[in-house]
Each structure stands twice: as structure tokens, then as C-alpha cells.
Design an enzyme around this catalytic site. Structure first.
Site, PDB file in Angstrom:
ATOM      1  CB  SER A  15      -0.881   0.033   1.245  1.00  0.00           C
ATOM      2  OG  SER A  15      -0.099   0.231   2.404  1.00  0.00           O
ATOM      3  CG  ASP A  16       1.349   5.882  -1.352  1.00  0.00           C
ATOM      4  OD1 ASP A  16       2.239   6.063  -0.502  1.00  0.00           O
ATOM      5  OD2 ASP A  16       1.195   6.643  -2.327  1.00  0.00           O
TER       6      ASP A  16
END
Ligand SMILES: *[C@@H]1O[C@H](CO)[C@@H](O)[C@H](O)[C@H]1NC(C)=O
Ligand SMILES: *[C@@H]1O[C@H](CO)[C@@H](O)[C@H](O)[C@H]1NC(C)=O
Ligand SMILES: *[C@@H]1O[C@H](CO)[C@@H](O)[C@H](O)[C@H]1NC(C)=O
Ligand SMILES: *[C@@H]1O[C@H](CO)[C@@H](O)[C@H](O)[C@H]1NC(C)=O
Ligand SMILES: *[C@@H]1O[C@H](CO)[C@@H](O)[C@H](O)[C@H]1NC(C)=O
Ligand SMILES: *[C@@H]1O[C@H](CO)[C@@H](O)[C@H](O)[C@H]1NC(C)=O
Ligand SMILES: *[C@@H]1O[C@H](CO)[C@@H](O)[C@H](O)[C@H]1NC(C)=O
Ligand SMILES: *[C@@H]1O[C@H](CO)[C@@H](O)[C@H](O)[C@H]1NC(C)=O
Ligand SMILES: *[C@@H]1O[C@H](CO)[C@@H](O)[C@H](O)[C@H]1NC(C)=O
Ligand SMILES: *[C@@H]1O[C@H](CO)[C@@H](O)[C@H](O)[C@H]1NC(C)=O
Ligand SMILES: *[C@@H]1O[C@H](CO)[C@@H](O)[C@H](O)[C@H]1NC(C)=O
Ligand SMILES: *[C@@H]1O[C@H](CO)[C@@H](O)[C@H](O)[C@H]1NC(C)=O
Length: 792
Positions: A278-279
Site C-alpha cells: 500500500s501507499d
């Protein structure tokens, strides 16, 4: 990745808001694609997968939970060590042009500069040397390269981190970068997947106490394949270890829990074997995100209060497995995906440790570390990298105008240097955020060699343009006169110059851009127009150099006293040397625009979604961005509208001239099937037949001028009507060819099945057209002297 100054929204961002506004139906919803495919080891990773499986077999459930969830530690992202298994953990660090959280490292040219070089080999070497620095600093995973944003919108704040709004050019260069990085033993994390084309509302916001969701990029299937997914397919083909999913939503569903983009497009269709991370703080759910295809939650929990981070993942993964809502097989697959590239790249063997000097720069407070990390002494990892940085900085400089061959300079004796971008840094060496350091709002005098946000670097030094010009001019006794305060130039500061007129006046302008916001103007900041006009009014040989974000518009470009213009982008730490090499002709410029420069910023179709009304809306689903223009971005937009531009995509002058002749088109495969065989293997990158060369186009190229130099012949294709769109032409080949004066060579463009196919939405496949495809070869998207047709 998000920098630590912008975490305010997080407190409220823990719930999932993936519902879709039924009033917004044009792009439908994101179709469910389950289950998440398992890694197979295809693409040469089988042996490493076996090692990963053996590792996973030894893990306890709680250890598994923290193999997929970040922990606090010395890096911007950390996977915890497991001392019992002699696993020292994983260190993830920003970013695409430098290892950011470290000292004694190099700041390389940004992606936009790499792209403007159109030089596969230099771009690959940049990947190698960047990765050597990550490895030297104990970082297993580099958070780069960037092909999202692609650059749909010229005002996009992060376009410069990536390569080009042209999907083909971006695809070639991301592939070279990844091959380079991973050959040096560091995992690439290609980001941001996908549709992350603006910074405004990339994350949820809180308006009057109501959580308003991130912007939704609503992209139709054809545009997704032909434009935005295209370079990610190259990244997967190159074996990228990981991909970072993006903050935005897609068709209403968050990028890090969208089963269509993660399970469907990426893992099924493209056969991706690595892991999706994930960012930072882009994970909005637990089991739902895991089942949709997210493999690693970064940076882990939020609110680190002395111990286990509270997280939708982490301890909750163990709970969810124990209560039967999450299959352990899916968790195992996530760790297989994470550990396979680790073993494949030999990171289990003598990998350097993180050095102590990194700790004060970390995302996390050392006081809260739960795990013991082995740290080493401070190391200098810069080696001889300044040489490539200088070379690529010059190679990525595009000469746009050069009246009467004013360049290269012929030892002018009285040189003026003007503009705030010419000077040394005056406000620190670090461009992290808009509110501190080298930002446009508070940073006037000092050169701009890298943009802001997590994609920046920590300079150990910079060679300012003024210093490099002084050194060069003084080597033959020239007088150098300079004014680097733009306000002074604007209000008569040039009256102190003597003697006048000057032989050459070099004006340095800069354009700021950073993660976290989009650009508000395409004209260089700090009164640039006034500065150029003031200099040009007294100097008939005014040479303008633009540093920073691009594209820019150049309101003064037709001023008769502006004799030369150079788009010099973000060259990194050797910026002054790179530009001097071009100005004095040690390097013959060969950079080409990887984007279009319009006559006026209002000529670009404004695609950023933004308004006061939206910013104040409490409708959670207010932010919608329909990609209605389809594939028509950058030059495709201008070509389809038949609009004039200032400087077209692919354009760039040289100190010599080149000629192309003798176009030849040869089929490599006769009568290929219209679609790739369904029995062909899905390799990383998709159906393996997509990557087969079907046709080769050749032409003869000659250096017709008096000096040596490099040309960039380019091949564009135009599809027949059956491809179902308005694109006039698309880049499908280029090469950088160095030729001595008078030398002749042959340029060859191998065209793969994917290059000659369009995405057929009805059959969900790449299809070769039956009608002829037009082939144009030339020196820019609008200078296409050789033309032919091919029928596949
Ligand atoms: C978004 O919706 C469009 C229109 O229905 C569809 O073509 C496309 O595949 C969808 N994409 C995703 C990622 O859901
Ligand atoms: C993945 O592999 C596991 C066995 O390890 C199996 O139970 C599961 O069904 C597989 N999933 C898919 C999508 O093939
Ligand atoms: C533990 O790892 C180190 C390097 O990471 C290696 O040198 C050592 O041999 C390993 N020990 C065992 C018991 O695997
Ligand atoms: C937000 O709150 C302010 C102050 O209470 C109020 O003036 C404004 O109308 C509210 N806006 C919305 C969109 O509810
Ligand atoms: C599970 O998630 C919730 C919400 O973030 C958090 O408050 C809780 O501490 C987590 N539980 C564990 C065991 O990590
Ligand atoms: C299982 O655990 C997860 C994670 O804590 C929780 O969200 C879910 O509601 C639980 N399900 C059941 C059936 O208890
Ligand atoms: C860290 O090291 C200390 C001292 O050796 C030890 O007591 C502690 O258990 C270690 N913690 C972990 C998580 O390994
Ligand atoms: C360029 O050369 C032409 C022809 O010699 C001349 O007329 C013109 O003034 C020159 N322009 C500049 C800017 O020197
Ligand atoms: C532009 O120049 C004027 C002086 O002419 C100065 O007052 C102003 O601050 C400058 N603006 C910027 C953005 O530099
Ligand atoms: C060009 O420079 C000359 C002085 O060298 C000046 O007289 C003339 O006005 C300038 N032209 C413009 C358009 O600034
Ligand atoms: C750009 O276009 C706008 C709107 O048409 C116009 O007002 C402006 O003068 C133009 N600027 C330039 C430099 O041509
Ligand atoms: C977005 O809109 C707001 C409100 O109109 C404005 O202040 C801001 O400058 C805009 N941002 C950009 C990047 O255009």
C-alpha cells in the site's frame, strides 16, 4: 508515499468508504474479481519461490501477520526481523531519484530528465547506480520508479518523478530502470498503481467533521489498457519485485482494495508474481483489502503508542485467521510473494545493514521501536556516481531554440548570468515539503535541481549553474557579471552592469512542483516573464534555461533577443556542470521533449478536478474524475484537435543535422493470428505472444552536419478506424544513435504484437487490425518525413 507533515487526516481515516454513489453511473462500479491468484514462480522465480515456501513453513501465525504489516524501525517502511529464524527484516526507503532518508548519498536526475534523454542505456545505468546506493545503505526495497502519475495533466504535482505522459516511452524506460536496479540486487517498487493523476484530494479529507473520500479516477477499460496500464505491464515484464497501490479510488473503490485492478488486471492478466504494497496509509480495510489482492500494508499501524501498532492488519490478521474469516492460504501467498524476490535477488546473503545516520531521519521515533535492528556505522555510498549524473543531466536537456547557432558559445568574453535559479542553495539542501526548505512559497534564491515531497533527495552538495559558469568562463579570462535576485533584475538591477552590451546573457528560471499539491501555473515562478523581458531589453543574445517541473509555457519565446531556450528539467546534484557542458558544446544536445509545450497554458485541456465548492463539500463521494478524453493526452490531444503547439512531443535541436531515408518494412511472422493464442503462457507482463516481434522497420540515418552528435529517430503508428478511437498517432519505437560527422547508420524498430494491437473491449483481448497501419518515422511527433503502411 506521504510525508510526515501531512498526516492530519489520518485520525479519521480508519473506516472503509468504498460505496459508490448511485447517481454517478457513467463509469459503473468496479467489478469484483476473486479469489486472489497465487504466485506460480513463472518468469525465472521458481527456485526462489521454493526458498520462500520453506521460510513460510517455519512461521507462526503472529509472525506471519507482521510479515505483511509494517512495523516501526529505522526505515520509512519496515518488515520486522524474526531473530529466531535469522531473518533481519526488510528495509523500505524512498524514492525514485535518490535514497531519501540517508546521508552521503547522490541526488540523481529525476525521471523527467531520464525520459528527456531518450537513452535506454543511460537510464538503465541510472537504475544500477541508484540501487547500489540503496543497497549500500541497507535498503532492500527502493520505492520507485514511477509511472503513475503518467502525466495526464500538465499541472500534476508529481509528473516529474515519472517519465512521460506517453505510455510507450514510459514503458520502455521503466523497464530499463527496473532491470538496472534489480541487477544491482535491490527490489524495485513500481508506483503508484493506478490512476493517481492528481494530488488534490488524493487522500480522504475531513470537512465539517464528515469524512470525504479520495478522488475517484473513473477510467474505461480501453483507456486503462492502452494508456495507464501499459507501462505497468512493462514493469511486470521486467520483473518488478513489487508495486505500490495508490491513494485514489478507481470507479469508486480504493486503489488498495480494488479487486479488478489488483486481482484482475495485475495478477491475472499481467501474471504479476511479486507483491502489492500500500501507499503510506492507503489501506482502508483489513480482510477486504487482503482478499482484493493487497499483500503488504505500509507503514503498518497508525498511532504507534509504545508497542504493537494498532492496525486493521497486524494483530487483526491473526484474529481473522483464527475466527475463520481469512484463509491462511491467502496469507501464505502474500508472504510467498514478498519473500520470493528477496531470495531471487540474493538478499538473504550478506546484505548490508542500515546505517546509524539514517535513524534520525526515520519516519518513526526510535523510542517506540519494538524490535531490535542491527545497525552499522555511517557509510558514503556515492562512489563515482557524479559522472553519470553529470552526463545524464546534459543528455536530458532539450535545446528548443537556437537562432543563428548562438549555441554552442564561442568563448564569449563578457557573460551575464541572471535569475534566482542560477545561485547556490540559500535555504538548506532538502526539498521535502511545501512548508519547509526549498519550496516555492518560501524559497527564492537558489537553484532547483530536484522537486519536493517523498520523491526528493538530500543533497550533499550541488554545483550551482553560476559556479559552473564562473569556472568555465574564468578558464579563458571571461568577465562574469551576475544578478541572482529576480526582484532586483525586475526593478532595474541591470543598470549596474559594465561594460555593456554583454556578449551572452544566460537567464535561469525555475518551476516548483511537489507531491501533495498540483501546480497552479505553467509559467516559471518568481516573475520569470519580467526577468526575461528585462534582460532581453538590454541584451540581444539572451539564452533562457528552465529548471524544474514541466511542461512550462514560454510567453517570451518569440522575443527576437531570446536567441536560445533550453528545457533542463531536474538534473540532480551536478546541474551546473551538466548545463555548462551543453552551453559550451562539450556535449552536443540530444535531449527530446517527453511531453508537449503548448503556446499557452489554456491550450491544454484542464483535467485536474478542483474547486472551492468541491473543497467545501461534505458529500463523501463528491470527488469524481471521469477520464473522458480516453487516450487523448499530451500530443495525442493536440494532434486529434489539430492544434498548433510551441514545441511538440519528441522535439529537440542539436548542434548538427541529421537525415533519414530508405524506410523498409519487413514482416518477421507471416499471417499472425488476430489475437494472441489462448494456449500461450501467461508470463509476467501478460500473454507471452504479446511480446513477440511481428514486424521490423528500418531506415537509414546520416549525420549531415559538421560535428558529432546523437539523433533520436522515432516511429509512430496510426491505427485504422476499426481500432475505435481518435488517436492520430502513437509512439511505438525510438532509438538513440550516436554518429560522427558524415557517418551513416541504420536504425531498426522491432514492433511487437502489443505495439501493433488495440484493446478490443468486447472480446477482452489485444487485437491486430485487419486494415493497414500507417507507419511514420522522423525526428519528432510532427516531423515525420518517412511514411509507409504495413499490414499484419
Ligand atoms: C470502470 O468502469 C468502466 C466503465 O464501466 C469499465 O470499463 C472499467 O473496466 C472499470 N474499471 C475498473 C478498474 O473497475
Ligand atoms: C492458492 O493455493 C492454495 C494452496 O496453497 C489453494 O488452497 C488455493 O485455492 C489457491 N488459490 C487460488 C486462487 O488458486
Ligand atoms: C544468519 O544470517 C547471516 C547473514 O545475514 C549469515 O551470515 C549467517 O550464516 C546466518 N546464520 C544462520 C544460522 O543461518
Ligand atoms: C461547515 O461549518 C461551518 C461553520 O459551522 C458552516 O458555516 C458551513 O456552512 C458548514 N459547511 C457545510 C458544507 O456544511
Ligand atoms: C484491530 O483494528 C482496530 C482498528 O484499527 C484496532 O483498534 C485494534 O487495535 C486492532 N487489533 C489488533 C489486535 O491489532
Ligand atoms: C474475525 O476477525 C476480524 C478481525 O478482527 C473481524 O473484523 C471479524 O469481524 C471477525 N469475524 C468474526 C466472525 O468474528
Ligand atoms: C531485543 O534485545 C534485548 C536485549 O538483547 C532482548 O532482551 C529483547 O528480547 C530483544 N527484543 C526482541 C523483540 O527481539
Ligand atoms: C540571424 O541571422 C540573420 C541572417 O544573417 C540576421 O538577419 C539576423 O539578424 C540574425 N539574428 C540574430 C538574432 O542575430
Ligand atoms: C516580483 O517582483 C516585484 C518587484 O518588481 C516584487 O515586489 C515581487 O515580490 C516579485 N514577486 C515574486 C513572486 O517574486
Ligand atoms: C533587443 O536588444 C537591443 C539592445 O541590444 C534593444 O535595443 C532592443 O530593444 C531589444 N529588443 C527587445 C524586443 O527587447
Ligand atoms: C493565453 O490565453 C489566455 C486566454 O485566451 C489569454 O488571456 C492570454 O493572453 C494568453 N497568453 C499568452 C501568453 O498568449
Ligand atoms: C484548487 O482550488 C482552490 C480553490 O479554488 C485554489 O485555491 C487552489 O489554488 C487550487 N489548486 C490548484 C492546484 O489549482
Amino acid at each position: 508515499m506521504l510525508h510526515s507533515t501531512s498526516l492530519a487526516w489520518l485520525a479519521l481515516a480508519t473506516a472503509s468508504h468504498a460505496q459508490f454513489d448511485i447517481e454517478h453511473t457513467q463509469y459503473g462500479t468496479s467489478p469484483p474479481v476473486y479469489p486472489s491468484p497465487n504466485i506460480t514462480g513463472d518468469g525465472g522465480w521458481a527456485a526462489a519461490l521454493e526458498k520462500a515456501k520453506a521460510f513460510v513453513a517455519q512461521l507462526k501465525l503472529d509472525e506471519k501477520a507482521f510479515m505483511i504489516t509494517g512495523s516501526d524501525g529505522p526505515c520509512v517502511g519496515n518488515i520486522a526481523p524474526i531473530a529466531r529464524l535469522n531473518f533481519s527484516g526488510l528495509c523500505l526507503q524512498d524514492g525514485p531519484l535518490a535514497i531519501r532518508q540517508a546521508v552521503l548519498t547522490s541526488v540523481f536526475p529525476a525521471g523527467i530528465t531520464a525520459a528527456a534523454s531518450w537513452d535506454r542505456e543511460l537510464v538503465k545505468q541510472r537504475g544500477v547506480q541508484l540501487a547500489e546506493e540503496f543497497k549500500g545503505k541497507g535498503s532492500h526495497i527502493a520505492l520507485g520508479p514511477v509511472v503513475g502519475p503518467l502525466g495526464r495533466e500538465p499541472f500534476g504535482g508529481r509528473n516529474w518523478e515519472g517519465f512521460s505522459p506517453d505510455a510507450y516511452l514510459s514503458g520502455v524506460l521503466v523497464e530499463e530502470t527496473i532491470l538496472g536496479m534489480q541487477s544491482a540486487g535491490v527490489q524495485a517498487c513500481t508506483k503508484h498503481y493506478i490512476g493517481n493523476e492528481q494530488e488534490i484530494q488524493r487522500n480522504p479529507s475531513t470537512v465539517n467533521g464528515t469524512l470525504v473520500d479520495s478522488i475517484s479516477a473513473n477510467i474505461d477499460d480501453k483507456t486503462m489498457h492502452e494508456t495507464y496500464l501499459w507501462p505497468f505491464a512493462n514493469a511486470v515484464k521486467a520483473g518488478t519485485a513489487s508495486l505500490m497501490c495508490s491513494y485514489n479510488r478507481l470507479n469508486g473503490s480504493y486503489g488498495c482494495q480494488n479487486s479488478k485492478t489488483l486481482n484482475g488486471l495485475l495478477k491475472d492478466e499481467l501474471g504479476f508474481q511479486g507483491y502489492v504494497m500500500s501507499d503510506w496509509m492507503a489501506t482502508h480495510s483489513g480482510v477486504a483489502a487482503i482478499e482484493a489482492g493487497l499483500d503488504m500494508n505500509m507503514p503498518g499501524g497508525i498511532g504507534f503508542s509504545g508497542g504493537a501498532p494498532a492496525s486493521l492488519w497486524g494483530g487483526n490478521v491473526s484474529v481473522a485467521v483464527n475466527n475463520g474469516s481469512l484463509a491462511i492460504e491467502r496469507v501464505d501467498d502474500m508472504i510467498h510473494r514478498i519473500m520470493t524476490p528477496y531470495y531471487h535477488l540474493g538478499q538473504d546473503l550478506n546484505f548490508p545493514v542500515v546505517d546509524e545516520s539514517t535513524v534520525p531521519l526515520s519516519f518513526f521515533s526510535r523510542a517506540n521501536w519494538k524490535y531490535n535492528y542491527t545497525l552499522g556505522p555511517m557509510v558514503d555510498v556515492r562512489a563515482e556516481h557524479a559522472k553519470l549524473i553529470r552526463e545524464l543531466g546534459a543528455a536530458g536537456t532539450v535545446l528548443l531554440k537556437n537562432v543563428n547557432n548562438t549555441l554552442p558559445l564561442k568563448k564569449p568574453k563578457n557573460i551575464g548570468v541572471f535569475g534566482n535559479d542560477a545561485a547556490d542553495f540559500t535555504n538548506g539542501q532538502y526539498t521535502l515539503s511545501i512548508s519547509s526548505g526549498l519550496a516555492s512559497g518560501d524559497y527564492d534564491i537558489g537553484t532547483l535541481a530536484a522537486g519536493g515531497g517523498s520523491g526528493t533527495g538530500r543533497f550533499t552538495y550541488v554545483v550551482p549553474p553560476l559556479d559552473a559558469i564562473k569556472a568555465r568562463g574564468q578558464s579563458y579570462g571571461a568577465l562574469i557579471q551576475y544578478v541572482t535576485d529576480n526582484s532586483a533584475v525586475a526593478v532595474g538591477g541591470l543598470s549596474s552592469l559594465s561594460p555593456t552590451p554583454l556578449d551572452a546573457c544566460i537567464v535561469f528560471l525555475k518551476s516548483w512542483a511537489s507531491e501533495g499539491d498540483d501546480r497552479t501555473t505553467l509559467i516559471a515562478e518568481w516573475n520569470s516573464t519580467v526577468v526575461v523581458e528585462a534582460v532581453a531589453s538590454t541584451c540581444a543574445n539572451t539564452i533562457v534555461v528552465l529548471h524544474g517541473a514541466s511542461p512550462n509555457v514560454l510567453p517570451w519565446k518569440d522575443n527576437a533577443n531570446v536567441t536560445a531556450i533550453l528545457a533542463a528539467h531536474f538534473p540532480g546534484q551536478e546541474t551546473g556542470n551538466s548545463i555548462v557542458d551543453v552551453l559550451w558544446g562539450d556535449v552536443n544536445p540530444s535531449g527530446k521533449l517527453p511531453y508537449t509545450i503548448a503556446n499557452n497554458e489554456t491550450d491544454y485541456d484542464l483535467k485536474i478536478v478542483n474547486s472551492t465548492e468541491l473543497l467545501e463539500s461534505t458529500n463523501p463521494n463528491a470527488w469524481q474524475d471521469d477520464f473522458k478524453e480516453g487516450n487523448l493526452i499530451d500530443y495525442k490531444e493536440f494532434d486529434a484537435a489539430n492544434k498548433s503547439v510551441a514545441y511538440e512531443f519528441g522535439f529537440g535541436l542539436s548542434y548538427t543535422t541529421f537525415e533519414l531515408s530508405d524506410l523498409q518494412i519487413q514482416a518477421a511472422v507471416s499471417k499472425p493470428s488476430r489475437i494472441p493464442s489462448s494456449s500461450a503462457k501467461i508470463v509476467p507482463g501478460g500473454n507471452e505472444e504479446l511480446w513477440q516481434t511481428l514486424v521490423t522497420v528500418c531506415a537509414s540515418i546520416k549525420n549531415t552536419g559538421a560535428v558529432e552528435g546523437a539523433a533520436v529517430p522515432q516511429l509512430y503508428v496510426s491505427f485504422p478506424a476499426e481500432a475505435g478511437e481518435k488517436t492520430v498517432r502513437s509512439l511505438r519505437g525510438f532509438d538513440k544513435i550516436f554518429l560522427a560527422a558524415g557517418e551513416v547508420s541504420t536504425v531498426e524498430f522491432p514492433l511487437m504484437r502489443r505495439d501493433l494491437s488495440y484493446w478490443d473491449v468486447a472480446t477482452q483481448n489485444w487485437r491486430l487490425p485487419s486494415e493497414p497501419i500507417t507507419v511514420d518515422v522522423g525526428f519528432s511527433s510532427r516531423d515525420l518525413k518517412l511514411n509507409g503502411k504495413l499490414t499484419v
